[in-house]
Design an enzyme around this catalytic site. Structure first.
Site, PDB file in Angstrom:
ATOM      1  N   CYS A  53       0.808  -1.221   0.000  1.00  0.00           N
ATOM      2  CA  CYS A  53       0.000   0.000   0.000  1.00  0.00           C
ATOM      3  C   CYS A  53       0.839   1.267   0.000  1.00  0.00           C
ATOM      4  CB  CYS A  53      -0.951   0.005   1.197  1.00  0.00           C
ATOM      5  SG  CYS A  53      -0.123  -0.281   2.764  1.00  0.00           S
ATOM      6  N   HIS A 273      -1.233   0.860   7.299  1.00  0.00           N
ATOM      7  CA  HIS A 273      -1.875   1.035   5.994  1.00  0.00           C
ATOM      8  C   HIS A 273      -1.755   2.474   5.488  1.00  0.00           C
ATOM      9  CE1 HIS A 273      -4.242  -0.022   2.596  1.00  0.00           C
ATOM     10  NE2 HIS A 273      -5.206   0.827   2.892  1.00  0.00           N
TER      11      HIS A 273
END
Length: 354
Positions: A53, A273
């Site tokens: 990510c 994330h």
């Protein structure tokens, strides 16, 4: 433009050095994907599995920055971008990250596998990679839109993301990352625990330096007697910004060069994330942290079918909160409040992402 200069495939020694800089003997399978748009948001790249990510969020941020600067202030040009414009913006963003940032505006090395079906995920497989050396931004931008580069990097089921990672490291140089950039040459890697991106990799893409910190400039620790240790952070005002939940936890400091970038786009790191926030209103000053504004939120992993628009009003903390960093608050809200202090954040009907 003239074609790039081709080089010999990587030797066994070069492949080992490249993989050591990446930091894992085997790249996780999650990196086996191309850089491509999904049907969720017109401007949105797609992440298939957890892990890469950080890289995708940085590419997404630079892509949004390109779209915003070309939009002439029209929100639709970003939010409802067409296929041709978004593909051109993606190529422009990758060219900026590779050539202007990692290559210091001098060169970019883009890897091409000797066979289209190759899946280079460990050192022995990396020996199929041949470097193509680009010496101008225009040259790189032109050829990324042509075969073989177009198919290698943008095919959803290809290995474009892994190839981008290797190309970034080789463009900056393994020695540059180890000896000149990172705080500790022994621990400087691009992929950390659980296959996640490190701060060094994010900074390499944003600034072209694999620095370990996000404060402004450099800090010196130690003494004349025991020797100095110089820690390096943001070297200049960034093109795209960075906000982190770790700052809400008081474990790192994000400087004004990353909080107040030159465009209204921020990479958001919420624990492990990465996603993005951006403003489409051309009157927003990205350095300002006092005026109310609307931010759009996009998570390339979330299969996000609705547009998520947040209204941020600094210094209007809801009465039930004391700091705004309470455990029960959305991680995204807490990241936002590291820049827009004590803000009230309205998700405008969307369920807040905890």
């Amino acid at each position: 433009p003239p074609p790039p200069r081709g080089g010999e495939p990587l030797s066994a020694d070069e492949a080992e050095r490249l993989m050591a800089a990446v930091g894992t003997p085997q790249l996780p399978d999650a990196w086996k994907q191309g850089i491509f748009f999904a049907g969720y948001q017109p401007y949105g790249l797609q992440q298939v599995h957890g892990g890469p990510c950080g890289v995708l969020a940085v590419v997404q941020a630079f892509l949004l920055q390109v779209l915003l600067s070309a939009s002439g202030g029209a929100a639709e040009a970003v939010l409802e971008v067409d296929e041709k414009a978004r593909q051109e913006a993606l190529i422009e963003a990758l060219s900026a990250i590779l050539f202007r940032n990692a290559g210091d505006g001098k060169k970019a090395v883009v890897f091409v596998p000797s066979s289209a079906s190759a899946e280079p995920l460990n050192a022995s497989q990396l020996r199929c990679l041949q470097p193509a050396v680009f010496t101008s931004f225009e040259q790189l931008r032109y050829y990324l839109g042509q075969r073989p580069y177009r198919d290698l990097y943008f095919n959803p089921s290809g290995c474009g993301l892994a190839l981008l990672l290797y190309s970034l490291v080789w463009t900056r140089g393994v020695e540059g990352i180890r000896e000149r950039d990172a705080d500790d040459p022994n621990t400087a890697v691009m992929i950390g625990g659980h296959g996640y991106c490190t701060q060094e990799l994010v900074n390499l893409m944003v600034f072209g330096r694999a620095y370990s910190n996000v404060f402004n400039g450099t800090k010196r620790l130690g003494s004349a007697q025991d020797g100095w240790c110089v820690l390096q952070g943001a070297p200049r005002r960034a093109t795209v910004g960075f906000l982190s939940l770790f700052e809400a936890f008081k474990s790192i400091e994000v400087g004004s060069r990353l909080k107040g970038p030159t465009s209204s786009v921020w990479i958001v790191c919420a624990e492990s994330h990465y996603s993005v926030l951006f403003a489409v209103d051309p009157t927003v000053d990205p350095a300002d942290d006092t005026r109310p504004l609307d931010l759009y939120y996009f998570d390339q992993l979330a299969r996000q079918t609705e547009k998520i628009r947040l209204t941020v009003r600094p210094k209007q903390l809801p009465a039930h909160l004391t700091t705004g960093f309470e455990e029960g608050e959305s991680m995204i809200d807490r990241c936002i409040r590291t820049k827009w202090a004590e803000a009230s954040i309205d998700w405008n009907g969307t369920e807040p992402i905890l």
